[in-house]
Design a protein around this motif. Structure first.
Motif, PDB file in Angstrom:
ATOM      1  N   LYS A  16       0.825  -1.224   0.000  1.00 39.56           N
ATOM      2  CA  LYS A  16       0.000   0.000   0.000  1.00 39.56           C
ATOM      3  C   LYS A  16       0.853   1.265   0.000  1.00 39.56           C
ATOM      4  CE  LYS A  16      -3.744  -2.417   0.235  1.00 39.56           C
ATOM      5  NZ  LYS A  16      -4.421  -2.727  -0.971  1.00 39.56           N
ATOM      6  N   LYS A  17       2.181   1.112  -0.098  1.00 40.68           N
ATOM      7  CA  LYS A  17       3.077   2.263  -0.076  1.00 40.68           C
ATOM      8  C   LYS A  17       3.209   2.918  -1.446  1.00 40.68           C
ATOM      9  CE  LYS A  17       5.777   0.376   3.695  1.00 40.68           C
ATOM     10  NZ  LYS A  17       7.052  -0.209   4.094  1.00 40.68           N
ATOM     11  N   GLU A  18       2.687   2.260  -2.458  1.00 41.92           N
ATOM     12  CA  GLU A  18       2.786   2.816  -3.811  1.00 41.92           C
ATOM     13  C   GLU A  18       1.925   4.064  -3.931  1.00 41.92           C
ATOM     14  OE1 GLU A  18       1.585  -0.456  -6.245  1.00 41.92           O
ATOM     15  OE2 GLU A  18       3.588  -1.292  -6.282  1.00 41.92           O
ATOM     16  N   ASN A  19       2.433   5.040  -4.649  1.00 46.50           N
ATOM     17  CA  ASN A  19       1.644   6.247  -4.856  1.00 46.50           C
ATOM     18  C   ASN A  19       0.738   6.065  -6.074  1.00 46.50           C
ATOM     19  OD1 ASN A  19       3.090   6.956  -7.247  1.00 46.50           O
ATOM     20  ND2 ASN A  19       4.678   7.917  -6.016  1.00 46.50           N
ATOM     21  N   ASP A  20      -0.159   7.001  -6.240  1.00 50.55           N
ATOM     22  CA  ASP A  20      -1.143   6.909  -7.318  1.00 50.55           C
ATOM     23  C   ASP A  20      -0.487   6.839  -8.694  1.00 50.55           C
ATOM     24  OD1 ASP A  20      -3.190   6.977  -5.483  1.00 50.55           O
ATOM     25  OD2 ASP A  20      -3.641   9.100  -5.773  1.00 50.55           O
ATOM     26  N   MET A  21       0.575   7.598  -8.892  1.00 49.74           N
ATOM     27  CA  MET A  21       1.222   7.616 -10.205  1.00 49.74           C
ATOM     28  C   MET A  21       1.882   6.272 -10.506  1.00 49.74           C
ATOM     29  SD  MET A  21       1.273   9.450 -12.845  1.00 49.74           S
ATOM     30  CE  MET A  21       0.428  10.787 -12.069  1.00 49.74           C
ATOM     31  N   GLU A  22       2.447   5.636  -9.492  1.00 49.13           N
ATOM     32  CA  GLU A  22       3.048   4.316  -9.691  1.00 49.13           C
ATOM     33  C   GLU A  22       1.976   3.283 -10.053  1.00 49.13           C
ATOM     34  OE1 GLU A  22       6.112   1.232  -7.486  1.00 49.13           O
ATOM     35  OE2 GLU A  22       5.696   3.173  -6.585  1.00 49.13           O
ATOM     36  N   ILE A  23       0.834   3.368  -9.403  1.00 48.14           N
ATOM     37  CA  ILE A  23      -0.273   2.461  -9.719  1.00 48.14           C
ATOM     38  C   ILE A  23      -0.768   2.707 -11.138  1.00 48.14           C
ATOM     39  CG2 ILE A  23      -2.669   1.902  -9.165  1.00 48.14           C
ATOM     40  CD1 ILE A  23      -1.893   2.333  -6.197  1.00 48.14           C
ATOM     41  N   LEU A  24      -0.904   3.975 -11.538  1.00 46.66           N
ATOM     42  CA  LEU A  24      -1.340   4.283 -12.900  1.00 46.66           C
ATOM     43  C   LEU A  24      -0.323   3.795 -13.925  1.00 46.66           C
ATOM     44  CD1 LEU A  24      -2.856   7.855 -12.536  1.00 46.66           C
ATOM     45  CD2 LEU A  24      -4.066   5.709 -12.936  1.00 46.66           C
ATOM     46  N   CYS A  25       0.945   3.889 -13.589  1.00 48.54           N
ATOM     47  CA  CYS A  25       1.988   3.419 -14.494  1.00 48.54           C
ATOM     48  C   CYS A  25       1.884   1.903 -14.676  1.00 48.54           C
ATOM     49  CB  CYS A  25       3.351   3.822 -13.945  1.00 48.54           C
ATOM     50  SG  CYS A  25       4.688   3.645 -15.134  1.00 48.54           S
ATOM     51  N   LYS A  26       1.667   1.181 -13.578  1.00 51.05           N
ATOM     52  CA  LYS A  26       1.494  -0.269 -13.656  1.00 51.05           C
ATOM     53  C   LYS A  26       0.203  -0.620 -14.400  1.00 51.05           C
ATOM     54  CE  LYS A  26       4.274  -1.531  -9.692  1.00 51.05           C
ATOM     55  NZ  LYS A  26       4.306  -2.207  -8.391  1.00 51.05           N
ATOM     56  N   ALA A  27      -0.833   0.172 -14.198  1.00 57.00           N
ATOM     57  CA  ALA A  27      -2.092  -0.062 -14.912  1.00 57.00           C
ATOM     58  C   ALA A  27      -1.889   0.074 -16.416  1.00 57.00           C
ATOM     59  CB  ALA A  27      -3.162   0.911 -14.428  1.00 57.00           C
ATOM     60  N   VAL A  52       0.337   9.432 -17.464  1.00 57.59           N
ATOM     61  CA  VAL A  52       1.603   9.185 -16.772  1.00 57.59           C
ATOM     62  C   VAL A  52       2.708  10.055 -17.350  1.00 57.59           C
ATOM     63  CG1 VAL A  52       3.392   7.445 -16.322  1.00 57.59           C
ATOM     64  CG2 VAL A  52       0.984   6.856 -16.017  1.00 57.59           C
ATOM     65  N   ARG A  53       2.759  10.169 -18.654  1.00 56.37           N
ATOM     66  CA  ARG A  53       3.815  10.981 -19.288  1.00 56.37           C
ATOM     67  C   ARG A  53       3.693  12.461 -18.945  1.00 56.37           C
ATOM     68  NH1 ARG A  53       4.389   8.225 -25.278  1.00 56.37           N
ATOM     69  NH2 ARG A  53       5.669   6.464 -24.584  1.00 56.37           N
ATOM     70  N   ARG A  54       2.453  12.948 -18.818  1.00 57.08           N
ATOM     71  CA  ARG A  54       2.254  14.362 -18.507  1.00 57.08           C
ATOM     72  C   ARG A  54       2.494  14.682 -17.041  1.00 57.08           C
ATOM     73  NH1 ARG A  54      -3.227  16.030 -19.370  1.00 57.08           N
ATOM     74  NH2 ARG A  54      -3.745  13.864 -19.685  1.00 57.08           N
ATOM     75  N   LYS A  55       2.159  13.746 -16.156  1.00 56.92           N
ATOM     76  CA  LYS A  55       2.152  14.032 -14.723  1.00 56.92           C
ATOM     77  C   LYS A  55       3.381  13.549 -13.967  1.00 56.92           C
ATOM     78  CE  LYS A  55      -1.929  15.920 -14.669  1.00 56.92           C
ATOM     79  NZ  LYS A  55      -2.113  17.311 -14.355  1.00 56.92           N
ATOM     80  N   SER A  56       4.199  12.688 -14.550  1.00 52.44           N
ATOM     81  CA  SER A  56       5.311  12.112 -13.797  1.00 52.44           C
ATOM     82  C   SER A  56       6.626  12.258 -14.551  1.00 52.44           C
ATOM     83  CB  SER A  56       5.052  10.633 -13.513  1.00 52.44           C
ATOM     84  OG  SER A  56       6.152  10.068 -12.822  1.00 52.44           O
ATOM     85  N   THR A  57       7.621  12.740 -13.830  1.00 52.99           N
ATOM     86  CA  THR A  57       8.962  12.782 -14.390  1.00 52.99           C
ATOM     87  C   THR A  57       9.759  11.558 -13.951  1.00 52.99           C
ATOM     88  OG1 THR A  57       9.742  14.075 -12.501  1.00 52.99           O
ATOM     89  CG2 THR A  57       9.014  15.296 -14.456  1.00 52.99           C
ATOM     90  N   VAL A  58       9.237  10.811 -12.981  1.00 56.64           N
ATOM     91  CA  VAL A  58       9.919   9.643 -12.429  1.00 56.64           C
ATOM     92  C   VAL A  58       9.550   8.372 -13.177  1.00 56.64           C
ATOM     93  CG1 VAL A  58      10.200   8.220 -10.366  1.00 56.64           C
ATOM     94  CG2 VAL A  58      10.011  10.703 -10.150  1.00 56.64           C
ATOM     95  N   HIS A  59       8.257   8.175 -13.411  1.00 56.02           N
ATOM     96  CA  HIS A  59       7.769   6.934 -14.007  1.00 56.02           C
ATOM     97  C   HIS A  59       7.741   7.045 -15.526  1.00 56.02           C
ATOM     98  CE1 HIS A  59       6.849   5.612 -10.044  1.00 56.02           C
ATOM     99  NE2 HIS A  59       5.989   6.592  -9.850  1.00 56.02           N
ATOM    100  N   LYS A  60       8.220   6.009 -16.176  1.00 52.32           N
ATOM    101  CA  LYS A  60       8.204   5.914 -17.638  1.00 52.32           C
ATOM    102  C   LYS A  60       7.359   4.722 -18.025  1.00 52.32           C
ATOM    103  CE  LYS A  60      11.078   9.315 -18.021  1.00 52.32           C
ATOM    104  NZ  LYS A  60      10.483  10.616 -18.055  1.00 52.32           N
TER     105      LYS A  60
END
Length: 80
Positions: A16-27, A52-60
């Motif tokens: 449950k430590k994953e943030n929303d952007m990480e979950i969206l990236c996995k989705a 994900v591309r617009r909102k995150s600089t960490v997740h690709k």
């Protein structure tokens, strides 16, 4: 397994430590993998990828998803 009974990796179970952007990236990854059976997932994939591309600089996207628990495609979409 037929497309009607397709299972996908459950990205909502476990840590449950994953943030929303990480979950969206996995989705994004799950949608990419499921589009061979369900063409409507192509649109879901493209929308998630854009978000994900617009909102995150960490997740690709698409992000790596570890094999583990599975859920039905329908439950995945409901949870998303």
């Amino acid at each position: 397994v037929s497309c009607d009974k397709m299972n996908v990796t459950s990205i909502f179970a476990g840590d449950k430590k994953e943030n929303d952007m990480e979950i969206l990236c996995k989705a994004t990854t799950v949608a990419w993998e499921g589009r061979s059976c369900h063409r409507h997932l192509e649109g879901v994939y493209l929308n998630l990828l854009s978000l994900v591309r617009r909102k995150s600089t960490v997740h690709k996207a698409p992000c790596p998803v570890a094999a583990g628990n599975t859920t039905s495609l329908n439950d995945f979409l409901v949870n998303l």
